[in-house]
Scaffold this motif. Structure first.
Motif, mmCIF file in Angstrom:
data_model
loop_
_atom_site.group_PDB
_atom_site.id
_atom_site.type_symbol
_atom_site.label_atom_id
_atom_site.label_comp_id
_atom_site.label_asym_id
_atom_site.label_seq_id
_atom_site.Cartn_x
_atom_site.Cartn_y
_atom_site.Cartn_z
ATOM 1 N N CYS A 76 38.522 41.748 32.700
ATOM 2 C CA CYS A 76 39.648 42.572 32.247
ATOM 3 C C CYS A 76 40.471 43.012 33.458
ATOM 4 N N GLU A 77 41.694 42.532 33.544
ATOM 5 C CA GLU A 77 42.543 42.788 34.722
ATOM 6 C C GLU A 77 43.945 43.219 34.279
ATOM 7 N N ILE A 78 44.457 44.280 34.897
ATOM 8 C CA ILE A 78 45.765 44.832 34.532
ATOM 9 C C ILE A 78 46.915 44.205 35.329
ATOM 10 N N ILE A 101 39.850 35.761 30.330
ATOM 11 C CA ILE A 101 40.568 36.854 30.987
ATOM 12 C C ILE A 101 41.311 37.692 29.947
ATOM 13 N N MET A 102 41.066 38.998 29.972
ATOM 14 C CA MET A 102 41.819 39.946 29.149
ATOM 15 C C MET A 102 42.839 40.629 30.055
ATOM 16 N N ILE A 103 44.117 40.436 29.767
ATOM 17 C CA ILE A 103 45.164 41.039 30.600
ATOM 18 C C ILE A 103 45.597 42.366 29.978
ATOM 19 N N GLY A 104 45.483 43.449 30.745
ATOM 20 C CA GLY A 104 45.911 44.753 30.232
ATOM 21 C C GLY A 104 45.020 45.876 30.706
ATOM 22 N N ASP A 105 45.313 47.061 30.204
ATOM 23 C CA ASP A 105 44.583 48.280 30.554
ATOM 24 C C ASP A 105 43.294 48.333 29.750
ATOM 25 N N VAL A 106 42.159 48.307 30.416
ATOM 26 C CA VAL A 106 40.868 48.288 29.722
ATOM 27 C C VAL A 106 40.683 49.519 28.840
ATOM 28 N N LEU A 107 41.273 50.644 29.234
ATOM 29 C CA LEU A 107 41.109 51.875 28.448
ATOM 30 C C LEU A 107 41.877 51.814 27.129
ATOM 31 N N LYS A 108 42.882 50.955 27.062
ATOM 32 C CA LYS A 108 43.679 50.827 25.838
ATOM 33 C C LYS A 108 43.298 49.585 25.039
ATOM 34 N N SER A 109 42.318 48.858 25.517
ATOM 35 C CA SER A 109 41.924 47.601 24.862
ATOM 36 C C SER A 109 40.661 47.791 24.037
ATOM 37 N N ASP A 110 40.545 47.009 22.974
ATOM 38 C CA ASP A 110 39.296 46.962 22.215
ATOM 39 C C ASP A 110 38.349 46.022 22.941
#
Length: 305
Positions: A76-78, A101-110
């Protein structure tokens, strides 16, 4: 030229040569020491069938080691620049198919399902990330995470310790927490201003039989003035008013009549007297103490959610 400016200029040139200017807003400090990366991977006790979650993979130093050990890594990388760097690193290798790869803010992601979390995280998200992980279902087996040293010490602090706080008791309610190793600032690029420590977090499964929202509400009040007596803390007008409101809502939902002469301040005092809580202080109470205190309040239809 003053030494401080010279050192700063040299650091910026070094980073520029590597092709990436690290973003301080994202708390980017890349772990460069391969021995520490290897130790973190080993402490995670990874299995070939595992799905590993990595938060803040950076340029992929840890990611590559994880990919060699597990079935799949979810990174998970922003920062899109670092995503490109990570993709480039595994492109065309046998590891490419194992990386998601999950692109974005981990705190706002499921968060998806994962077995183990191994990460050198941006320190500013430490507290919300810990609780996002611990409240995640289904349960994961363990997390091995790099934190700022003082934060790590708070996670493992015991009643009576100087650093014992709401973070300590809330985390230890939900997990077993162990300090694994200290890590000096020179093991990172660029070096952070603080020392670091690696912590192992193992969720309690099954979880304790307590409503965490209520628990968190109680500890928030108690630790607001952790050195004051509980009697002094709960006598504060804001606390009395908030508990009176939640009591009224709860009784309305449950069709419980409230006497006309009901006095929340007196009721709180009565609850605190039942277990000799009045003279006790939050900094000395352990998990069992808070469990009993929450039960005592709930018996009188006083809730913290």
């Amino acid at each position: 030229m003053p030494k401080v400016k010279t050192d700063k200029k040299r650091e910026n040139l070094t980073v520029a040569k590597q092709g990436i200017l690290f973003n301080k807003n994202f708390g980017q400090h890349i772990l460069k020491n391969p021995l520490i990366i290897q130790a973190m991977v080993e402490k995670s006790a990874l299995r070939p069938t595992d799905v590993a979650l990595e938060v803040g993979p950076g340029t992929g130093n840890m990611t590559v080691k994880l990919l060699e050990k597990v079935k799949k890594v979810i990174a998970c990388e922003i920062d899109p620049r670092l995503v490109a760097e990570l993709q480039k690193r595994v492109q065309g290798t046998h590891l490419q198919s194992r990386l998601q790869i999950m692109i974005g803010d981990v705190l706002k992601s499921d968060l998806p399902f994962f077995d183990v979390c191994v990460a050198n995280i941006p320190y500013q998200i430490s507290s919300p990330l810990v609780f996002k992980l611990l409240l995640h279902r289904p349960f994961f087996r363990c997390a091995v995470i790099m934190f700022q040293r003082e934060f790590a010490q708070r996670l493992v602090a015991k009643p009576g310790d100087k650093l014992y706080c709401r973070l300590s008791v809330n985390t230890q309610l939900l997990a077993r927490v162990d300090l694994l190793m200290k890590v000096g600032k020179n093991n990172f690029r660029p070096p952070p201003k603080v020392e670091s420590s690696v912590v192992r977090i193992e969720p309690r499964n099954p979880p304790p039989p307590v409503n965490f929202t209520e628990w968190d509400g109680l500890t928030r009040i108690a630790f607001n003035r952790k050195n004051k007596t509980l009697s002094a803390v709960f006598k504060q007008s804001l606390v009395v008013t908030a508990l009176a409101n939640s009591h009224r809502i709860y009784c309305s939902m449950k069709n419980i009549p409230i006497p006309e002469d009901f006095d929340m301040k007196q009721k709180i005092e009565d609850v605190l007297k039942t277990g000799d809580w009045e003279t006790k202080r939050a900094r000395t109470l352990d998990i069992d103490d808070f469990m009993m205190l929450l039960t005592a309040f709930n018996k009188e239809n006083i809730h913290f959610s």
